[in-house]
Enzyme design. Structure first.
Site, PDB file in Angstrom:
ATOM      1  N   ILE A  14       0.845  -1.202   0.000  1.00  0.00           N
ATOM      2  CA  ILE A  14       0.000   0.000   0.000  1.00  0.00           C
ATOM      3  C   ILE A  14       0.877   1.247   0.000  1.00  0.00           C
ATOM      4  CG2 ILE A  14      -1.882   1.213   1.163  1.00  0.00           C
ATOM      5  CD1 ILE A  14      -2.839  -1.440   2.255  1.00  0.00           C
ATOM      6  N   HIS A  15       1.257   1.668  -1.205  1.00  0.00           N
ATOM      7  CA  HIS A  15       1.977   2.934  -1.358  1.00  0.00           C
ATOM      8  C   HIS A  15       0.944   4.012  -1.661  1.00  0.00           C
ATOM      9  CE1 HIS A  15       1.944   2.566  -5.847  1.00  0.00           C
ATOM     10  NE2 HIS A  15       1.888   1.287  -5.541  1.00  0.00           N
ATOM     11  N   ALA A  16       1.383   5.178  -2.113  1.00  0.00           N
ATOM     12  CA  ALA A  16       0.473   6.327  -2.215  1.00  0.00           C
ATOM     13  C   ALA A  16      -0.752   6.072  -3.098  1.00  0.00           C
ATOM     14  CB  ALA A  16       1.241   7.547  -2.713  1.00  0.00           C
ATOM     15  N   GLU A  87      -2.696  -3.448  -9.890  1.00  0.00           N
ATOM     16  CA  GLU A  87      -1.236  -3.555 -10.005  1.00  0.00           C
ATOM     17  C   GLU A  87      -0.804  -5.014 -10.092  1.00  0.00           C
ATOM     18  OE1 GLU A  87       0.733  -1.425  -6.934  1.00  0.00           O
ATOM     19  OE2 GLU A  87      -0.082   0.511  -7.573  1.00  0.00           O
TER      20      GLU A  87
END
Lengths: 90, 314
Positions: A14-16, A87
């Protein structure tokens, strides 16, 4: 109050960008939405909070919802996470 | 623009002296470029650009003066058999009487300028490039924030003028309110205001405010390069907006892509400060090549990578 545990399914975690997708979905509901990584629990309507979790791919997280539309909020937020944010999956 | 307008605008600056009366003053300029008629004088008339202003420099005038009168007339008739728009003799050179006669006969204006040929051409084409530059009138307010030209746009009554008034109060400079005339110059966009409206702003409830009169001459600026467009949007659009800060928006003005930022308007949000920060972020992005959001995410991605540890396949 509803809770469900699930695994962060995408490789990068969980990146930006995923955080923004979670926050956008959680903000659609009136219920309070929280995410926990087992150590910290943060408000899922706060992007900074969700980023602070630093939930890597494969991490177990739990979603809790509390409020008038807690069922649909839980379904909605979990669905966003389960799809892997569009993703590459683990 | 016709020849009369040309003389009106830069006649004095270039020291243009009209030798042919007001002959051909109604001819329309169609190109920002000029032409040197030297080759045409020698008889090579193929591709002669007669619709451009003809500049007779020292080369042309010397060549003409070295010819015998017969050859001189022949050379000039090569040029003036075309619909020459007008001619300028540079460097204050002596004008051969045959040149004036040929010009008058063709109904085209003939000027003389004391300026040297190259500086004359440079100033003339710079002026004409401005005249012929693509332009567009946009609805918005243009302000210089720390040197960044910020065009604030959004629907009517959303609070553009009020936000910009706050910027002016903080020492930034207004270029134009409500109506901004944008001109493209190569890869840059230049904005300026309407000459009639000047530096007036319309503030609902207060009427028209003359900004330099109230805030001083330092509060305004005649023209400014446009670096950023900030669009004020209604709060109900907020749900669909990107929160990661990684999405960069652009808008197109006169064929050029300009960075765009959308700011939702909500009670309690200080639009002036947000506009100022938008300008600062744009400067930062240009200086460092990346945004704060990108750098923060990079840090996060590195941490996520470490956390995945050796259990995960690469």
């Amino acid at each position: 109050m509803k809770t469900r545990t699930l695994t962060v399914p995408n490789k990068l975690g969980i990146h930006a960008r995923p955080a923004a997708l979670i926050v956008r979905k959680a903000s659609e509901y009136r219920s309070e939405v929280f995410i926990s990584n087992g150590v910290d629990e943060v408000n899922a309507k706060s992007i900074m909070g969700v980023m602070t979790l630093a939930a890597a791919g494969g991490t177990k997280i739990s979603i809790s919802t509390d409020g008038p539309d807690e069922d649909s909020a839980l379904e909605g937020v979990c669905a966003v996470i389960d799809t892997g944010f569009g993703e590459e999956m683990l | 623009m016709n020849i009369e307008d040309l003389v009106g605008h830069i006649g004095e600056r270039l020291g243009l002296q009209c030798l042919s009366g007001r002959l051909g003053f109604d001819r329309l300029l169609t190109s920002p470029d000029v032409s040197r008629p030297g080759l045409c004088l020698t008889g090579y008339t193929h591709k002669f650009l007669s619709h451009r202003i003809q500049i007779f420099g020292e080369t042309e005038i010397t060549m003409l003066s070295e010819m015998n009168p017969g050859k001189r007339n022949k050379a000039l008739s090569n040029v003036f058999s075309f619909p020459v728009i007008c001619s300028i003799v540079a460097k204050g050179l002596e004008v051969p009487s045959e040149l004036l006669d040929a010009s008058v006969k063709a109904g085209a204006a003939l000027f003389r300028s004391p300026r040297d040929t190259t500086p004359l051409i440079n100033d003339l084409t710079a002026f004409l490039n401005e005249v012929f530059a693509p332009r567009e009138v946009l609805h918005g307010t243009l302000v210089d924030v720390f040197g960044e030209g910020v065009l604030c746009v959004g629907r009517s009554a959303i609070g553009k003028s009020e936000a910009v008034l706050g910027l002016v109060e903080r020492g930034h400079r207004l270029i134009a309110d409500d109506t901004v005339s944008v001109r493209r110059n190569g890869d840059t966009l230049l904005g300026s205001g309407d000459p009639v409206i000047g530096y007036h702003m319309e503030l609902r409830g207060l009427g028209f405010v003359n900004v330099p009169e109230l805030f001083g001459v330092g509060a305004v600026k005649e023209r400014q390069q446009l670096d950023l467009v900030v669009r004020l949007v209604d709060a109900d659009r907020m749900g669909e907006m990107d929160r990661s800060g990684l999405e960069t928006l652009t808008t197109e003005i006169l064929g050029l892509s300009v960075p765009l930022v959308e700011i939702p308007v909500l009670p309690g949000r200080n639009l002036t400060v947000l506009l100022e920060v938008a300008a600062m972020l744009n400067i930062r992005r240009k200086n460092t090549g990346s945004t704060s959001s990108e750098q923060l995410n990079q840090t996060l991605l590195e941490k996520l990578q470490q956390r995945r540890g050796p259990d995960y396949p690469p």
